[in-house]
Scaffold this motif. Structure first.
Motif, mmCIF file in Angstrom:
data_model
loop_
_atom_site.group_PDB
_atom_site.id
_atom_site.type_symbol
_atom_site.label_atom_id
_atom_site.label_comp_id
_atom_site.label_asym_id
_atom_site.label_seq_id
_atom_site.Cartn_x
_atom_site.Cartn_y
_atom_site.Cartn_z
ATOM 1 N N GLU A 162 17.303 77.860 14.201
ATOM 2 C CA GLU A 162 17.467 78.436 12.864
ATOM 3 C C GLU A 162 18.844 79.080 12.725
ATOM 4 O OE1 GLU A 162 15.225 81.656 9.899
ATOM 5 O OE2 GLU A 162 14.347 81.099 11.833
ATOM 6 N N TYR A 163 19.418 78.926 11.536
ATOM 7 C CA TYR A 163 20.755 79.468 11.297
ATOM 8 C C TYR A 163 20.758 80.988 11.344
ATOM 9 C CZ TYR A 163 24.757 81.224 8.682
ATOM 10 O OH TYR A 163 25.861 81.928 8.287
ATOM 11 N N HIS A 164 21.774 81.507 12.023
ATOM 12 C CA HIS A 164 22.120 82.928 11.954
ATOM 13 C C HIS A 164 23.638 83.011 12.065
ATOM 14 C CE1 HIS A 164 22.628 87.166 12.957
ATOM 15 N NE2 HIS A 164 21.410 87.356 12.467
ATOM 16 N N PRO A 165 24.280 83.871 11.262
ATOM 17 C CA PRO A 165 25.747 83.912 11.271
ATOM 18 C C PRO A 165 26.352 84.311 12.610
ATOM 19 C CG PRO A 165 24.820 85.716 9.953
ATOM 20 C CD PRO A 165 23.706 84.769 10.235
ATOM 21 N N ASP A 166 25.581 84.989 13.463
ATOM 22 C CA ASP A 166 26.101 85.329 14.784
ATOM 23 C C ASP A 166 25.915 84.204 15.792
ATOM 24 O OD1 ASP A 166 26.827 87.815 13.847
ATOM 25 O OD2 ASP A 166 24.978 88.796 14.507
ATOM 26 N N VAL A 167 25.062 83.254 15.456
ATOM 27 C CA VAL A 167 24.846 82.094 16.326
ATOM 28 C C VAL A 167 25.787 80.959 15.945
ATOM 29 C CG1 VAL A 167 23.168 80.378 17.120
ATOM 30 C CG2 VAL A 167 22.436 82.736 16.700
ATOM 31 N N TYR A 168 25.950 80.734 14.644
ATOM 32 C CA TYR A 168 26.865 79.717 14.129
ATOM 33 C C TYR A 168 27.888 80.410 13.243
ATOM 34 C CZ TYR A 168 22.953 76.813 15.658
ATOM 35 O OH TYR A 168 21.959 76.231 16.403
ATOM 36 N N SER A 169 28.978 80.812 13.848
ATOM 37 C CA SER A 169 30.018 81.574 13.153
ATOM 38 C C SER A 169 30.948 80.624 12.405
ATOM 39 C CB SER A 169 30.811 82.403 14.167
ATOM 40 O OG SER A 169 31.962 82.954 13.582
ATOM 41 N N LEU A 184 27.609 73.172 4.091
ATOM 42 C CA LEU A 184 26.566 72.478 3.332
ATOM 43 C C LEU A 184 26.064 71.248 4.088
ATOM 44 C CD1 LEU A 184 28.005 72.680 -0.303
ATOM 45 C CD2 LEU A 184 25.903 73.765 0.542
ATOM 46 N N GLY A 185 26.985 70.533 4.712
ATOM 47 C CA GLY A 185 26.578 69.367 5.491
ATOM 48 C C GLY A 185 25.837 69.753 6.757
ATOM 49 N N LEU A 186 26.337 70.780 7.421
ATOM 50 C CA LEU A 186 25.734 71.198 8.693
ATOM 51 C C LEU A 186 24.321 71.725 8.506
ATOM 52 C CD1 LEU A 186 26.481 71.621 11.754
ATOM 53 C CD2 LEU A 186 26.992 73.991 11.127
ATOM 54 N N LEU A 187 24.095 72.448 7.403
ATOM 55 C CA LEU A 187 22.817 73.132 7.206
ATOM 56 C C LEU A 187 21.946 72.480 6.135
ATOM 57 C CD1 LEU A 187 24.245 76.775 7.373
ATOM 58 C CD2 LEU A 187 23.083 75.509 9.191
ATOM 59 N N GLY A 236 19.095 82.414 20.149
ATOM 60 C CA GLY A 236 19.173 83.264 18.970
ATOM 61 C C GLY A 236 19.855 84.593 19.222
ATOM 62 N N THR A 237 20.231 84.848 20.488
ATOM 63 C CA THR A 237 20.875 86.124 20.817
ATOM 64 C C THR A 237 22.344 85.954 21.207
ATOM 65 O OG1 THR A 237 20.193 86.011 23.143
ATOM 66 C CG2 THR A 237 18.676 87.088 21.584
ATOM 67 N N TYR A 238 22.816 84.711 21.207
ATOM 68 C CA TYR A 238 24.222 84.487 21.570
ATOM 69 C C TYR A 238 24.790 83.344 20.723
ATOM 70 C CZ TYR A 238 22.350 80.614 24.368
ATOM 71 O OH TYR A 238 21.706 79.479 24.778
ATOM 72 N N GLU A 239 26.107 83.316 20.629
ATOM 73 C CA GLU A 239 26.789 82.338 19.785
ATOM 74 C C GLU A 239 26.753 80.945 20.414
ATOM 75 O OE1 GLU A 239 30.905 82.898 17.605
ATOM 76 O OE2 GLU A 239 31.250 81.928 19.546
ATOM 77 N N LYS A 240 26.494 79.944 19.575
ATOM 78 C CA LYS A 240 26.506 78.556 20.033
ATOM 79 C C LYS A 240 27.677 77.754 19.462
ATOM 80 C CE LYS A 240 21.709 77.639 21.284
ATOM 81 N NZ LYS A 240 20.575 76.685 21.127
ATOM 82 N N ALA A 241 28.245 78.196 18.363
ATOM 83 C CA ALA A 241 29.374 77.471 17.774
ATOM 84 C C ALA A 241 30.254 78.439 17.006
ATOM 85 C CB ALA A 241 28.881 76.350 16.850
#
Length: 508
Positions: A184-191, A209-212, A393-398
């Motif tokens: 699930e999207y979170h701004p701290d996971v997908y900055s 928009l494309g990514l999500l 969900g607790t660390y950045e992935k991108a």
């Protein structure tokens, strides 16, 4: 009224438009448009000599840094992607991307307005001359030509084609790294970050928009809201370091006249050829502006595709494209130049990019070190998260960044890409590099490949098991590797022994 046309042909559609760009007619054209198209088709043709082009040559591949992204990708001769073990897992992605295709800037719009006045003067002078036969050599579109962007006071915005470039790119990224974008999207996971310039932030939005897409509940596409972060222009040392580096500004101001002198012989050569060919008293500035006009024609195509709001602009666009769409010729301005001249003019653009943004001086890319530091730091944080078994969900992935050619080109140089022969060793010793060789010699540094619209560098961080299938406890970081992709194509790294997968510690 707005009318929709069929999509323009792309390189992926069997390259059906190699050296000619055609438009499909509206499915149900209005009677007026049919009449107008008929009148345009009856207009005088270009002289046969100007229209003749080798079938394999496509001017769209030679527009330096204003080349469309899909055209550039189709020109990239990557044989095959390196094999990555199925046991390796991507754990983090860094992206540094240029904004998508944009409209001409305010400065360039004014230049085209001046060109319109200048062309009118040249045609009038030719009409008043004693040699009436030479009038037949003047391309018909020049008579009464006006800039498509006449009267516009703003420019530089992302156009519809640019939106599609980033949107489609995001979908390919999502498909390529499915395991990375499965939560699930979170701004701290997908900055998602962008400069404060509207075309860069709009590119970030199109990518998001494309990514999500399909991840939310908004509209028919099940879209969702997401955040795009920006620093102020004055303090953005990661994405707009060229604005805050006084040493670079001084270098550029000092070097620009030298670049103009280096380009001058080419412009004089092409000018002389055009004067002889069309019997018009062109100057080098005229030729420079006509070359720019050649590179801008496709914006008009996009606006016909996606709709224009002003009727006069619509008619102007149709007249501008009479030969491109109805007579199946690329466009008028580009047809002024033969293939050799296009190659030379492309080289002058590439030369300018090399000297003022690329390997021409070490300050060009050294000022990008804060961005490289940010990239490496994000990888280190991802490795710590893996080593300490942080829950998802607790660390950045991108970390996804959207900026400008002045950002992407220095970063590409920091990675050591597009060098010639032993240039990497020279870079390590901070020795000056030779300029890109002139046509017809082959060169690696081509703006159409290095930094077209929407160009990008992706750095994927992989976690791989050791030879025995287990990570070694003595040096956990040896199981982490970096893969660099330029415009989505994997590239080997000179600083890592030309490996495709570089051990993280060696990459640092």
């Amino acid at each position: 009224k707005k009318t929709r046309t069929s999509p323009l042909p792309t390189e992926s559609e069997g390259q059906r438009s190699k050296s000619r760009l055609a438009m499909a007619p509206p499915a149900t054209p209005l009677p007026f448009l049919v009449l107008l198209a008929t009148l345009l088709a009856a207009a005088p043709l270009l002289p046969p000599a100007a229209a003749a082009e080798p079938e394999a040559f496509d001017v769209r591949r030679h527009l330096s840094t204003v080349t469309r992204y899909d055209v550039s990708r189709a020109s990239n001769s990557v044989v095959s992607a390196p094999a990555i073990s199925d046991e390796c897992r991507v754990i983090h992605l860094n992206l540094v991307a240029r904004h998508g295709t944009r409209a001409p800037t305010k400065k360039r719009i004014k230049e085209l307005d001046r060109l319109a006045v200048r062309l009118g003067t040249l045609v009038d002078e030719a009409k008043q001359g004693p040699d009436t036969a030479s009038l037949k050599k003047i391309p018909s579109w020049m008579k009464g030509w006006e800039s498509r962007w006449k009267g516009r006071v703003k420019g530089g915005e992302l156009v519809s084609e640019g939106e599609e470039e980033l949107f489609n790119f995001a979908n390919r990224v999502k498909e390529r790294f499915q395991d990375l974008f499965d939560e699930e999207y979170h701004p701290d996971v997908y900055s998602i970050r962008a400069t404060q310039v509207p075309r860069a932030s709009a590119s970030a939005v199109a990518f998001g928009l494309g990514l999500l897409s399909g991840k939310g509940k908004l509209g028919a596409g099940n879209n969702r809201a997401f955040s795009v972060l920006s620093e102020s222009r004055a303090s953005d040392i990661c994405l707009r370091f060229f604005d805050s580096c006084k040493t670079y500004k001084d270098y550029r101001k000092r070097k620009e006249p030298d670049v103009d002198k280096q380009k001058e012989p080419i412009l004089e050569h092409v000018t002389s050829a055009l004067v002889s060919r069309y019997h018009l008293k062109f100057t080098t500035q005229d030729v420079s502006s006509l070359w720019f006009l050649c590179k801008q024609v496709f914006t008009c195509l996009w606006e016909l595709e996606f709709g224009v709001t002003h009727f006069a602009h619509f008619v102007s666009c149709l007249f501008f494209l009479q030969e491109a769409s109805l007579l199946n010729i690329t466009n008028q301005a580009c047809q002024l130049f033969n293939e050799d001249e296009v190659h030379l003019l492309e080289w002058t653009d590439d030369l300018e990019g090399f000297v003022l943004k690329g390997y021409g001086e070490s300050i060009n890319y050294k000022m990008g070190l804060p961005l490289l530091k940010d990239v490496v730091q994000s990888m280190e944080e991802a490795i710590i998260a893996k080593e300490e078994n942080f829950p998802d969900g607790t660390y950045e992935k991108a970390r996804l960044r959207f900026a400008h050619a002045e950002t992407l080109v220095p970063f590409t140089c920091l990675l050591g890409l597009f060098l010639e022969g032993s240039d990497f060793e020279k870079i390590q010793r901070e020795e000056p590099l030779d300029l890109p060789p002139m046509p017809p010699q082959r060169r690696n540094w081509k703006g159409a490949l290095v930094a077209p619209f929407a160009s990008n560098n992706m750095l994927a961080l992989y976690q791989c098991p050791g030879n025995d299938g287990k990570k070694t406890s003595q040096d956990q970081k040896n199981s982490y590797f970096v893969q660099v992709l330029h415009n989505e194509a994997p590239v080997s790294m000179p600083g890592c022994g030309n490996k495709d997968l570089c051990p993280f510690e060696e990459f640092k």
